[in-house]
Design an enzyme around this catalytic site. Structure first.
Site, short mmCIF file in Angstrom:
data_model
loop_
_atom_site.label_atom_id
_atom_site.label_comp_id
_atom_site.label_asym_id
_atom_site.label_seq_id
_atom_site.Cartn_x
_atom_site.Cartn_y
_atom_site.Cartn_z
N SER A 90 0.91 -1.19 0.15
CA SER A 90 0.18 -0.13 -0.07
C SER A 90 0.79 1.32 -0.13
O SER A 90 2.03 1.24 0.55
CB SER A 90 -0.93 -0.01 1.53
OG SER A 90 -1.51 1.20 1.35
N TYR A 113 -2.40 5.20 -4.20
CA TYR A 113 -3.35 6.35 -4.04
C TYR A 113 -2.74 7.66 -4.84
O TYR A 113 -1.75 8.15 -4.36
CB TYR A 113 -3.76 6.57 -2.69
CG TYR A 113 -4.42 5.64 -1.83
CD1 TYR A 113 -5.72 5.39 -2.13
CD2 TYR A 113 -3.93 4.93 -0.71
CE1 TYR A 113 -6.59 4.57 -1.61
CE2 TYR A 113 -4.94 3.96 -0.07
CZ TYR A 113 -6.00 3.82 -0.50
OH TYR A 113 -6.92 2.95 0.13
N THR A 139 -5.78 2.62 -7.31
CA THR A 139 -7.09 2.57 -6.71
C THR A 139 -8.06 3.39 -7.30
O THR A 139 -7.52 4.55 -7.49
CB THR A 139 -6.99 2.93 -4.95
OG1 THR A 139 -6.37 1.62 -4.64
CG2 THR A 139 -8.27 2.96 -4.48
N LYS A 212 -7.99 -0.90 -9.52
CA LYS A 212 -8.47 -1.56 -8.54
C LYS A 212 -9.60 -0.74 -8.22
O LYS A 212 -9.57 0.38 -7.83
CB LYS A 212 -7.64 -1.63 -7.26
CG LYS A 212 -8.10 -2.31 -6.10
CD LYS A 212 -7.11 -2.31 -4.79
CE LYS A 212 -7.73 -3.08 -3.62
NZ LYS A 212 -8.76 -2.03 -2.83
N HIS A 236 -13.36 -1.81 -2.03
CA HIS A 236 -12.48 -1.29 -0.83
C HIS A 236 -12.97 -1.97 0.47
O HIS A 236 -12.92 -1.29 1.72
CB HIS A 236 -12.79 0.30 -0.88
CG HIS A 236 -11.55 1.01 -0.59
ND1 HIS A 236 -10.86 1.69 -1.54
CD2 HIS A 236 -10.81 1.25 0.62
CE1 HIS A 236 -9.81 2.10 -0.82
NE2 HIS A 236 -9.83 2.11 0.43
#
Length: 338
Positions: A90, A113, A139, A212, A236
Protein backbone atom coordinates in the site's frame (compact mmCIF):
# COMPACT_ATOMS: atom_id res chain seq x y z
CA UNK A 1 -4.02 -5.52 18.61
CA UNK A 2 -5.43 -2.47 20.32
CA UNK A 3 -9.21 -1.90 20.34
CA UNK A 4 -8.63 1.15 18.13
CA UNK A 5 -6.71 -0.91 15.58
CA UNK A 6 -9.35 -3.65 15.68
CA UNK A 7 -12.11 -1.16 14.87
CA UNK A 8 -10.04 0.39 12.07
CA UNK A 9 -9.39 -2.96 10.40
CA UNK A 10 -12.71 -4.68 11.04
CA UNK A 11 -15.08 -1.83 10.33
CA UNK A 12 -16.91 -0.84 7.18
CA UNK A 13 -18.89 2.14 5.97
CA UNK A 14 -22.08 3.48 7.55
CA UNK A 15 -24.38 0.61 8.62
CA UNK A 16 -21.90 -1.99 7.31
CA UNK A 17 -24.53 -3.62 5.10
CA UNK A 18 -22.09 -4.16 2.23
CA UNK A 19 -19.53 -5.45 4.72
CA UNK A 20 -21.97 -8.22 5.67
CA UNK A 21 -23.04 -8.82 2.07
CA UNK A 22 -19.45 -9.30 0.89
CA UNK A 23 -19.18 -12.63 2.69
CA UNK A 24 -22.85 -13.59 2.89
CA UNK A 25 -22.96 -13.64 -0.91
CA UNK A 26 -20.28 -16.37 -0.93
CA UNK A 27 -22.25 -18.36 1.65
CA UNK A 28 -25.29 -18.32 -0.61
CA UNK A 29 -23.39 -19.80 -3.58
CA UNK A 30 -23.61 -23.60 -3.62
CA UNK A 31 -21.08 -25.92 -5.22
CA UNK A 32 -21.92 -28.80 -7.56
CA UNK A 33 -19.31 -31.56 -7.15
CA UNK A 34 -18.35 -34.25 -9.67
CA UNK A 35 -17.34 -37.79 -8.66
CA UNK A 36 -14.87 -40.37 -9.96
CA UNK A 37 -12.33 -37.88 -11.27
CA UNK A 38 -8.59 -38.46 -10.87
CA UNK A 39 -7.47 -35.63 -8.58
CA UNK A 40 -4.23 -37.22 -7.42
CA UNK A 41 -2.29 -34.35 -8.99
CA UNK A 42 -3.71 -30.89 -8.53
CA UNK A 43 -2.44 -27.96 -10.59
CA UNK A 44 -3.26 -24.59 -9.00
CA UNK A 45 -0.84 -22.51 -11.09
CA UNK A 46 -2.02 -19.34 -12.81
CA UNK A 47 -0.32 -16.84 -15.11
CA UNK A 48 -0.79 -13.17 -14.38
CA UNK A 49 0.87 -10.34 -16.26
CA UNK A 50 3.36 -12.73 -17.85
CA UNK A 51 4.41 -14.38 -14.59
CA UNK A 52 3.42 -17.71 -13.06
CA UNK A 53 1.89 -17.81 -9.59
CA UNK A 54 1.71 -21.14 -7.74
CA UNK A 55 -1.91 -20.49 -6.70
CA UNK A 56 -4.51 -17.76 -7.29
CA UNK A 57 -4.36 -16.00 -3.90
CA UNK A 58 -2.61 -12.63 -3.45
CA UNK A 59 -2.30 -10.29 -0.47
CA UNK A 60 -4.35 -7.15 -1.00
CA UNK A 61 -2.92 -3.72 -0.13
CA UNK A 62 -3.77 -2.65 3.42
CA UNK A 63 -2.62 0.48 5.22
CA UNK A 64 -0.84 1.02 8.52
CA UNK A 65 0.20 -2.55 9.28
CA UNK A 66 2.28 -1.50 12.29
CA UNK A 67 -1.04 -0.93 14.03
CA UNK A 68 -1.33 -4.71 13.89
CA UNK A 69 2.24 -5.85 14.58
CA UNK A 70 5.47 -3.97 15.42
CA UNK A 71 7.16 -5.22 12.24
CA UNK A 72 4.21 -4.25 10.07
CA UNK A 73 4.67 -4.62 6.32
CA UNK A 74 8.13 -6.15 6.75
CA UNK A 75 6.63 -9.12 8.57
CA UNK A 76 3.86 -9.40 5.98
CA UNK A 77 6.39 -9.46 3.14
CA UNK A 78 8.39 -12.18 4.88
CA UNK A 79 5.24 -14.17 5.59
CA UNK A 80 4.05 -13.81 2.01
CA UNK A 81 7.43 -14.99 0.76
CA UNK A 82 7.36 -18.08 2.96
CA UNK A 83 3.88 -18.87 1.59
CA UNK A 84 4.91 -18.22 -2.06
CA UNK A 85 2.31 -15.46 -2.30
CA UNK A 86 2.47 -12.13 -4.13
CA UNK A 87 1.97 -9.09 -1.89
CA UNK A 88 0.47 -5.79 -3.01
CA UNK A 89 2.11 -3.02 -0.98
CA UNK A 90 0.00 0.00 0.00
CA UNK A 91 0.93 3.62 -0.57
CA UNK A 92 -0.12 4.09 3.07
CA UNK A 93 2.36 1.61 4.51
CA UNK A 94 4.25 2.34 7.72
CA UNK A 95 7.59 1.41 6.11
CA UNK A 96 8.86 2.52 2.73
CA UNK A 97 8.26 0.54 -0.43
CA UNK A 98 12.04 0.14 -0.75
CA UNK A 99 12.30 -1.40 2.74
CA UNK A 100 9.58 -3.89 1.89
CA UNK A 101 11.33 -4.81 -1.38
CA UNK A 102 14.59 -5.40 0.52
CA UNK A 103 13.08 -8.25 2.58
CA UNK A 104 10.70 -9.68 -0.03
CA UNK A 105 11.43 -13.07 -1.61
CA UNK A 106 8.35 -13.13 -3.85
CA UNK A 107 7.17 -10.62 -6.47
CA UNK A 108 5.62 -7.39 -5.24
CA UNK A 109 3.01 -5.11 -6.76
CA UNK A 110 2.59 -1.49 -5.65
CA UNK A 111 -0.82 0.01 -4.88
CA UNK A 112 -1.07 3.70 -5.65
CA UNK A 113 -3.35 6.25 -4.09
CA UNK A 114 -3.11 9.08 -6.60
CA UNK A 115 -2.00 12.16 -4.69
CA UNK A 116 -3.28 15.68 -5.35
CA UNK A 117 0.41 16.51 -5.89
CA UNK A 118 1.05 14.89 -9.28
CA UNK A 119 4.82 15.24 -8.96
CA UNK A 120 4.70 13.23 -5.73
CA UNK A 121 2.56 10.68 -7.56
CA UNK A 122 5.14 10.48 -10.36
CA UNK A 123 7.91 9.99 -7.79
CA UNK A 124 6.04 7.10 -6.17
CA UNK A 125 5.67 5.37 -9.53
CA UNK A 126 9.37 5.82 -10.32
CA UNK A 127 10.38 4.52 -6.90
CA UNK A 128 8.25 1.40 -7.39
CA UNK A 129 9.86 0.79 -10.78
CA UNK A 130 13.37 1.27 -9.39
CA UNK A 131 12.68 -1.04 -6.44
CA UNK A 132 11.65 -3.86 -8.79
CA UNK A 133 7.90 -3.95 -8.30
CA UNK A 134 6.16 -5.97 -11.01
CA UNK A 135 2.89 -4.04 -11.39
CA UNK A 136 1.14 -0.80 -10.49
CA UNK A 137 -2.30 -1.11 -8.88
CA UNK A 138 -4.14 2.22 -9.11
CA UNK A 139 -7.03 2.59 -6.69
CA UNK A 140 -9.91 4.27 -8.53
CA UNK A 141 -12.86 3.87 -6.14
CA UNK A 142 -11.91 6.38 -3.45
CA UNK A 143 -12.19 10.04 -4.47
CA UNK A 144 -13.37 10.45 -0.88
CA UNK A 145 -13.55 8.16 2.13
CA UNK A 146 -16.76 6.55 3.29
CA UNK A 147 -18.39 7.34 6.64
CA UNK A 148 -16.51 4.98 8.94
CA UNK A 149 -18.30 5.40 12.23
CA UNK A 150 -16.56 2.55 14.05
CA UNK A 151 -13.28 4.40 13.52
CA UNK A 152 -14.80 7.65 14.77
CA UNK A 153 -16.21 6.03 17.89
CA UNK A 154 -12.80 4.50 18.57
CA UNK A 155 -11.14 7.92 18.11
CA UNK A 156 -8.94 6.47 15.41
CA UNK A 157 -5.70 8.34 14.79
CA UNK A 158 -2.31 7.19 13.56
CA UNK A 159 -0.06 6.99 16.64
CA UNK A 160 2.69 9.60 16.74
CA UNK A 161 5.38 6.93 16.39
CA UNK A 162 3.94 5.81 13.03
CA UNK A 163 3.95 7.61 9.69
CA UNK A 164 2.95 7.19 6.08
CA UNK A 165 6.52 6.30 5.25
CA UNK A 166 6.19 6.49 1.47
CA UNK A 167 5.09 10.12 1.77
CA UNK A 168 7.93 11.11 4.08
CA UNK A 169 9.06 14.68 3.48
CA UNK A 170 5.63 15.77 2.26
CA UNK A 171 2.73 17.29 4.15
CA UNK A 172 0.59 14.22 3.46
CA UNK A 173 2.95 12.06 5.54
CA UNK A 174 1.28 13.17 8.73
CA UNK A 175 -1.76 15.23 7.73
CA UNK A 176 -5.24 14.27 8.84
CA UNK A 177 -6.63 11.24 7.02
CA UNK A 178 -10.27 11.71 7.91
CA UNK A 179 -12.65 14.34 6.68
CA UNK A 180 -13.99 16.95 9.03
CA UNK A 181 -17.71 17.47 9.51
CA UNK A 182 -17.36 20.51 7.25
CA UNK A 183 -15.72 18.70 4.30
CA UNK A 184 -15.78 15.27 2.71
CA UNK A 185 -12.30 15.54 1.19
CA UNK A 186 -8.95 14.17 2.37
CA UNK A 187 -5.41 15.48 1.96
CA UNK A 188 -4.22 12.08 0.72
CA UNK A 189 -6.84 11.39 -1.97
CA UNK A 190 -7.43 13.18 -5.27
CA UNK A 191 -11.10 13.75 -6.14
CA UNK A 192 -10.16 15.08 -9.60
CA UNK A 193 -8.95 11.66 -10.84
CA UNK A 194 -10.44 10.77 -14.25
CA UNK A 195 -9.77 8.51 -17.24
CA UNK A 196 -7.29 10.99 -18.69
CA UNK A 197 -5.07 10.30 -15.69
CA UNK A 198 -4.96 6.61 -16.63
CA UNK A 199 -3.56 7.69 -20.00
CA UNK A 200 -0.99 9.77 -18.13
CA UNK A 201 0.06 6.79 -16.01
CA UNK A 202 0.58 4.70 -19.12
CA UNK A 203 2.83 7.46 -20.47
CA UNK A 204 5.10 7.62 -17.40
CA UNK A 205 5.62 3.93 -16.60
CA UNK A 206 6.35 0.67 -18.32
CA UNK A 207 4.82 -1.29 -15.46
CA UNK A 208 1.56 -3.09 -16.20
CA UNK A 209 -1.32 -1.10 -14.69
CA UNK A 210 -4.31 -2.65 -12.93
CA UNK A 211 -7.32 -0.62 -11.84
CA UNK A 212 -8.57 -1.53 -8.36
CA UNK A 213 -12.13 -0.66 -7.48
CA UNK A 214 -14.00 -1.43 -10.70
CA UNK A 215 -17.61 -2.38 -9.85
CA UNK A 216 -19.43 -1.49 -13.04
CA UNK A 217 -19.22 -3.40 -16.32
CA UNK A 218 -19.21 -0.13 -18.30
CA UNK A 219 -16.12 0.96 -16.38
CA UNK A 220 -14.54 -2.44 -17.00
CA UNK A 221 -15.06 -2.07 -20.73
CA UNK A 222 -13.61 1.43 -20.71
CA UNK A 223 -10.62 0.25 -18.64
CA UNK A 224 -9.77 -2.36 -21.27
CA UNK A 225 -10.11 0.27 -24.00
CA UNK A 226 -7.76 2.51 -21.99
CA UNK A 227 -5.08 -0.16 -22.23
CA UNK A 228 -4.85 -1.36 -18.64
CA UNK A 229 -3.33 -4.76 -17.97
CA UNK A 230 -5.90 -5.95 -15.46
CA UNK A 231 -8.97 -5.15 -13.36
CA UNK A 232 -9.66 -5.75 -9.68
CA UNK A 233 -13.33 -5.95 -8.78
CA UNK A 234 -13.36 -4.35 -5.34
CA UNK A 235 -15.55 -2.23 -3.09
CA UNK A 236 -12.63 -1.24 -0.86
CA UNK A 237 -13.46 -3.88 1.71
CA UNK A 238 -16.93 -2.31 2.06
CA UNK A 239 -15.25 0.71 3.67
CA UNK A 240 -16.58 3.43 1.38
CA UNK A 241 -20.01 3.10 -0.29
CA UNK A 242 -22.48 1.20 1.85
CA UNK A 243 -25.25 -0.79 0.08
CA UNK A 244 -23.06 -1.35 -2.97
CA UNK A 245 -23.37 -5.01 -3.99
CA UNK A 246 -21.04 -7.74 -2.83
CA UNK A 247 -18.10 -7.99 -5.19
CA UNK A 248 -18.80 -11.65 -6.02
CA UNK A 249 -22.28 -10.56 -7.22
CA UNK A 250 -20.68 -7.95 -9.48
CA UNK A 251 -18.01 -10.29 -10.85
CA UNK A 252 -19.96 -12.22 -13.54
CA UNK A 253 -21.16 -9.04 -15.29
CA UNK A 254 -17.65 -7.57 -15.31
CA UNK A 255 -16.15 -10.83 -16.60
CA UNK A 256 -18.76 -11.00 -19.36
CA UNK A 257 -17.95 -7.47 -20.48
CA UNK A 258 -14.17 -7.98 -20.40
CA UNK A 259 -14.43 -11.19 -22.47
CA UNK A 260 -10.97 -12.45 -21.51
CA UNK A 261 -9.11 -9.44 -22.86
CA UNK A 262 -7.38 -8.81 -19.51
CA UNK A 263 -7.32 -10.72 -16.22
CA UNK A 264 -10.06 -9.91 -13.73
CA UNK A 265 -9.24 -10.28 -10.04
CA UNK A 266 -11.53 -9.85 -7.03
CA UNK A 267 -11.32 -9.05 -3.33
CA UNK A 268 -13.85 -8.61 -0.53
CA UNK A 269 -15.36 -11.21 1.79
CA UNK A 270 -13.05 -14.13 0.98
CA UNK A 271 -12.68 -16.23 4.12
CA UNK A 272 -12.48 -19.87 2.96
CA UNK A 273 -10.87 -21.92 0.24
CA UNK A 274 -14.35 -22.61 -1.12
CA UNK A 275 -14.72 -18.85 -1.63
CA UNK A 276 -11.58 -18.86 -3.77
CA UNK A 277 -13.00 -21.74 -5.80
CA UNK A 278 -16.32 -19.96 -6.31
CA UNK A 279 -14.60 -16.77 -7.48
CA UNK A 280 -12.47 -18.66 -10.00
CA UNK A 281 -15.54 -20.59 -11.19
CA UNK A 282 -17.30 -17.29 -11.85
CA UNK A 283 -14.43 -15.98 -13.94
CA UNK A 284 -11.84 -14.47 -11.61
CA UNK A 285 -8.21 -15.05 -12.55
CA UNK A 286 -7.22 -14.74 -8.88
CA UNK A 287 -8.42 -13.36 -5.56
CA UNK A 288 -6.91 -10.99 -3.01
CA UNK A 289 -7.32 -11.26 0.76
CA UNK A 290 -7.00 -8.41 3.25
CA UNK A 291 -8.39 -8.70 6.77
CA UNK A 292 -7.57 -12.44 7.12
CA UNK A 293 -3.83 -11.97 6.77
CA UNK A 294 -3.91 -8.90 9.03
CA UNK A 295 -5.43 -11.04 11.75
CA UNK A 296 -2.70 -13.62 11.15
CA UNK A 297 -0.12 -10.85 11.36
CA UNK A 298 -1.54 -9.71 14.70
CA UNK A 299 -1.46 -13.22 16.15
CA UNK A 300 1.99 -14.36 15.04
CA UNK A 301 3.77 -11.86 12.80
CA UNK A 302 5.27 -13.26 9.61
CA UNK A 303 4.43 -16.84 10.58
CA UNK A 304 0.82 -15.85 11.16
CA UNK A 305 0.61 -14.39 7.64
CA UNK A 306 2.13 -17.56 6.20
CA UNK A 307 -0.29 -19.76 8.08
CA UNK A 308 -3.38 -17.83 6.94
CA UNK A 309 -2.30 -18.12 3.30
CA UNK A 310 -1.49 -21.82 3.74
CA UNK A 311 -4.88 -22.50 5.34
CA UNK A 312 -6.68 -20.90 2.41
CA UNK A 313 -4.45 -22.60 -0.14
CA UNK A 314 -5.03 -26.01 1.47
CA UNK A 315 -8.78 -25.46 1.69
CA UNK A 316 -8.82 -24.39 -1.96
CA UNK A 317 -7.01 -27.58 -2.99
CA UNK A 318 -9.38 -29.71 -0.89
CA UNK A 319 -12.40 -28.01 -2.49
CA UNK A 320 -10.96 -28.55 -5.97
CA UNK A 321 -10.45 -32.24 -5.27
CA UNK A 322 -13.90 -32.74 -3.75
CA UNK A 323 -15.49 -30.99 -6.72
CA UNK A 324 -13.56 -33.14 -9.20
CA UNK A 325 -11.45 -30.33 -10.66
CA UNK A 326 -7.78 -31.22 -11.04
CA UNK A 327 -6.55 -27.92 -12.46
CA UNK A 328 -7.46 -24.25 -12.72
CA UNK A 329 -8.43 -24.86 -16.35
CA UNK A 330 -11.06 -27.37 -15.15
CA UNK A 331 -12.81 -24.78 -12.97
CA UNK A 332 -15.76 -23.09 -14.66
CA UNK A 333 -19.34 -22.01 -14.03
CA UNK A 334 -20.63 -25.59 -14.31
CA UNK A 335 -19.22 -26.01 -10.80
CA UNK A 336 -21.89 -23.66 -9.43
CA UNK A 337 -25.24 -25.18 -8.42
CA UNK A 338 -28.02 -23.34 -10.27
Amino acid sequence: MSPMAWEYISGGAADEITLRWNHQAYEQIRLKPRALVDVSRLDTRVRLLGHELPFPILLAPTAYQKLTHPDGELATAKGAGAADATMVVSTMSNVTLEEVAAVATRPLWFQLYVQPDRELTRQLVRRAETAGYRALVVTVDAPVLGPRYRELRANFALPSALERANLRGHAAASSGFHQTEQSIFSATLDPTLTWKDIDWFRSITKLPILLKGIQNSADADRAVAAGVAGIIVSNHGARDLDTAPATIDELPEVVAKVRGRVPVLIDGGIRRGTDVLKAVALGASAVLIGRPYLFGLAVDGAQGVTRVVNILRREFEIAMALCGRASIADIDASLIWR
